[in-house]
Scaffold this active site. Structure first.
Site: not given
Length: 295
Positions: A11-12, A74, A153, A185, A187
């Site tokens: 993932d990024s 991702c 984050e 996404c 996240h």
């Protein structure tokens, strides 16, 4: 490479840990190598060429770990690079878009599906394309939500500010009468309760992290690559690598994973850049440093 070889996941940054978490839960016998490109996130604002180049570097690294399959955890990298990487590798490669699209296409009642994700994912139109494969009548409405990654984050998972931001983003979809919402996404599953509260009980949420873990299990079974119980007992179960900020990554990972990470290794991912004439099977050298978790 045997059935006890690990699964490569990338993932990024930290968002793909939601996919790693589901793989741990749904496929507990499998080994895994995870890479988070924390030095170059976010991918959602970058060009397709840049994301594909980064993805190829990461795949070269994962190949050095003798992975038996790769999961692109991702949405942006899946949208931009999945098909190219699949053509260039002999091992199975899956992304997070198709599995979620298949489920959304099946569960929608009125055919109106919303997708929230990064700017890159929404502009790619990949969810709409994938959904049309499974439900030709589906109408897909995308909404880019770029602020949410930073809020996740920061650890603001149950904060009033985060709820307000989610509410503002979903206003556009509210008028579309959607009955299904894809958390497009990696996240966003960490904000599932907030999305559920704001969207309302009449909207079904689709979590790509869970769906891709289930798809991976089916794919490994089909290819005869599933790791049987106890097969990988003597080998390291999970390994985690990043391109920057290893300690911060480790702390975040230990706040959401069912498995306690002891160490995250930082590597120079750009050392895996290949010449134009080289393939993804080239093995490059790497330099790295280990960061142990501080208790």
């Amino acid at each position: 490479m045997g059935i006890d070889a690990p699964i490569g996941v990338f993932d990024s940054g930290v968002g793909g840990l939601t996919v790693a978490r589901e793989i741990m839960r749904q496929l507990p016998e499998e080994r895994m190598v995870y890479f988070g490109d924390t030095a170059r996130l976010p991918y959602g604002t970058k060009s397709k060429d840049t994301v594909v180049r980064f993805s190829r570097q990461i795949v070269r690294f994962l190949k050095t770990k003798d992975v038996k399959a790769i999961v692109i955890a991702c949405n942006t990298a899946t949208a931009y690079g999945l098909e190219e990487i699949k053509r260039e590798l002999e091992i199975p490669v899956i992304g997070v878009i198709d599995a979620a699209a298949r489920v959304a296409g099946a569960v929608t009642r009125n055919g109106r599906v919303g997708v929230v994700g990064t700017t890159g994912t929404i502009e790619s139109g990949m969810y709409e394309k994938a959904l049309k494969k499974y439900n030709k009548e589906a109408q897909v409405y995308g909404k880019a939500c770029p602020l949410l990654v930073s809020l996740v984050e920061e650890g603001w998972l149950h904060d009033m500010i985060t709820e307000e931001v989610v509410s503002r983003y979903l206003k556009d979809l509210e008028y579309k009468s959607i009955d299904t919402l894809i958390l497009g996404c990696t996240h966003y599953p960490l904000l599932r309760s907030t999305f559920s509260k704001v969207a309302g009980e009449d909207v079904t949420l689709v979590n790509p992290a869970y769906e891709v873990a289930m798809e991976l299990g089916e794919l490994l079974d089909k290819k005869g690559l599933s790791c049987g119980k106890g097969v990988a007992k003597e080998k390291k179960k999970y390994e985690f690598f990043v391109s920057d900020a290893a300690e911060k990554f480790c702390n975040f990972a230990n706040s959401i994973l069912p498995y306690d990470i002891e160490r995250v290794k930082q590597i120079n991912i750009e050392a895996f850049e290949a010449e134009e004439t080289e393939s993804l099977f080239v093995t490059a050298g790497m330099a790295g440093q280990a960061v142990s978790k501080r208790r």
